[in-house]
Design an enzyme around this catalytic site. Structure first.
Site, PDB file in Angstrom:
ATOM      1  CG  PHE A  48      -1.596   1.200   1.614  1.00 37.35           C
ATOM      2  CD1 PHE A  48      -2.233   2.000   0.683  1.00 37.35           C
ATOM      3  CD2 PHE A  48      -1.610   1.591   2.956  1.00 37.35           C
ATOM      4  CE1 PHE A  48      -2.862   3.180   1.068  1.00 37.35           C
ATOM      5  CE2 PHE A  48      -2.228   2.754   3.351  1.00 37.35           C
ATOM      6  CZ  PHE A  48      -2.849   3.558   2.401  1.00 37.35           C
ATOM      7  N   GLY A 105       2.352  -7.933  -0.386  1.00 37.63           N
ATOM      8  CA  GLY A 105       2.284  -6.955  -1.483  1.00 37.63           C
ATOM      9  C   GLY A 105       1.536  -7.529  -2.678  1.00 37.63           C
ATOM     10  CG  ASP A 165      12.485 -12.261   2.525  1.00 42.73           C
ATOM     11  OD1 ASP A 165      12.453 -11.139   3.089  1.00 42.73           O
ATOM     12  OD2 ASP A 165      12.144 -13.320   3.077  1.00 42.73           O
ATOM     13  CB  SER A 211       6.760  -4.332   7.688  1.00 47.71           C
ATOM     14  OG  SER A 211       6.263  -4.980   8.860  1.00 47.71           O
ATOM     15  CE  LYS A 255      29.726   0.549   7.654  1.00 48.86           C
ATOM     16  NZ  LYS A 255      30.025  -0.846   7.322  1.00 48.86           N
ATOM     17  CE1 TYR A 273       4.550  -3.415  11.469  1.00 46.44           C
ATOM     18  CE2 TYR A 273       3.438  -2.157  13.172  1.00 46.44           C
ATOM     19  CZ  TYR A 273       3.950  -2.243  11.895  1.00 46.44           C
ATOM     20  OH  TYR A 273       3.876  -1.163  11.046  1.00 46.44           O
TER      21      TYR A 273
END
Ligand code: UDP
Length: 328
Positions: free
Chosen positions: A12, A37, A57, A76, A106, A146
């Site tokens: 979303f 998704g 992933d 997530s 990085k 979560y």
């Protein structure tokens, strides 16, 4: 052309971010493992040269060829039902996934913005929630997977900032809604609108006196855009402070959709926060941001988008095949 990696691109928020950055002239690299998704959210971007998509992933090692100027880590599961169904993946993407994104940032000398959440405040004892509040989270409750992953994410991101001098940004996102939410993700807005469209009763959990504050997706995306381009490394709340009880919200949806169905009451899920409203003083001061879209306006647009969905989506989420466009 600046180049940006967006994880959770098919979700979303991720897909709305892809749209915004493409529109702003960025080269956008989308990544998603497609557990929650949906590639239909990106269908219109696939033919563009400016956009590439990796089916990967982010919780496992990720390699992205070429330079990167920015990373947005938005992968997530994002609804309480999803955390219950896939708790380990939820923990991994917020922790290991964040670590991988930070390492990539990085290596590429990229600036990274991570998607944190109002859930770091848990069931808050301070109202409205300011960024200084440390939260009230049950680590072993159903939402712990979560909430704690996101809290770890914030700690890890700050550590990369202080130890490695990485340019980092942390957004705490409050309840957000709009087109492309999954109708069956269990969150309150798709739940209510889906029920109205299918002619089912609206399920209010508990007495419905718990509160939430709903932000329209375009406002959120503008906040993310501004935070990314600011120089502020500490967490910033982005959300709409217009607070409402869930019962009032159900009544608004009944009015909006004109459904003849009634409200039915179901048990309140464990650890469901009793109240939630962002204090957005920081966003106002630092980013000059505040929400512009009223709930009435945002709900109307969202309802129209849901109404336009094909019947099979209304009754069952199905995935179409976009194999030709996907890099592995
Ligand atoms: N809720 C509800 N009926 C539903 C789905 C959710 O009353 O069918 C309630 C839920 O208990 C919570 C609020 O709506 O108090 C918002 O839930 P959601 O899952 O959207 O997100 P949360 O803010 O809890 O993470």
């Amino acid at each position: 052309m600046p180049r940006i990696l967006i994880t959770g691109a098919a979700g979303f928020l991720g897909s709305h971010l892809c749209d915004r950055f493409v529109r702003e002239g960025y080269e956008v690299v989308g990544m998603d493992n497609l557990i929650t998704g949906d590639l239909r959210n990106l269908e219109h971007l696939f033919p563009l040269k400016q956009f590439t998509f990796y089916h990967k992933d982010v919780s496992t090692f990720i390699h992205v060829p070429g330079p990167l100027d920015y990373i947005l880590h938005f992968a997530s599961p994002a609804s309480p039902i999803d955390y219950l169904k896939i708790p380990i993946q939820t923990l991994k993407v917020g922790s290991l996934g964040t670590h991988n994104c930070l390492g990539l940032a990085k290596a590429k000398k990229a600036r990274i913005l991570v998607a944190s959440t109002s859930e770091v405040y848990g069931d808050p004892t301070v109202h409205p929630q300011t960024e200084e509040y440390w939260g009230n989270v049950n680590p072993v409750g159903p939402r712990g997977v979560y909430d704690e992953a996101k809290r770890f994410q914030e700690a890890m991101t700050m550590a990369y900032h202080t130890y490695h001098g990485l340019e980092t940004r942390i957004i705490r996102i409050f309840n957000t809604y709009g087109p492309r939410m999954r109708l069956n993700d269990g969150r309150v807005l798709p739940a209510f609108i889906g029920q109205a469209l299918r002619g089912e009763d609206l399920t209010v959990f508990g007495k419905g006196n718990q509160t939430r504050s709903f932000c329209y997706v375009d406002d959120l995306v503008e906040g993310i855009w501004r935070l990314l381009h600011s120089d502020y490394p500490y967490p910033v709340n982005i959300g709409n402070p217009d607070e409402i009880t869930i019962l009032q919200f159900a009544e608004e949806i009944i009015k909006l959709t004109g459904t003849k169905q009634k409200i039915v009451y179901k048990p309140l899920p464990k650890d469901d926060p009793t109240q939630r409203r962002p204090d957005i003083t920081k966003a106002r001061q630092i980013l000059g941001w505040e929400p512009k879209v009223s709930r009435a306006e945002g709900l109307k647009i969202t309802y129209q988008a849901f109404q336009a969905l094909p019947k099979e989506v209304l009754y069952k989420q199905e995935h179409r095949d976009f194999e030709g466009y996907i890099r592995k």
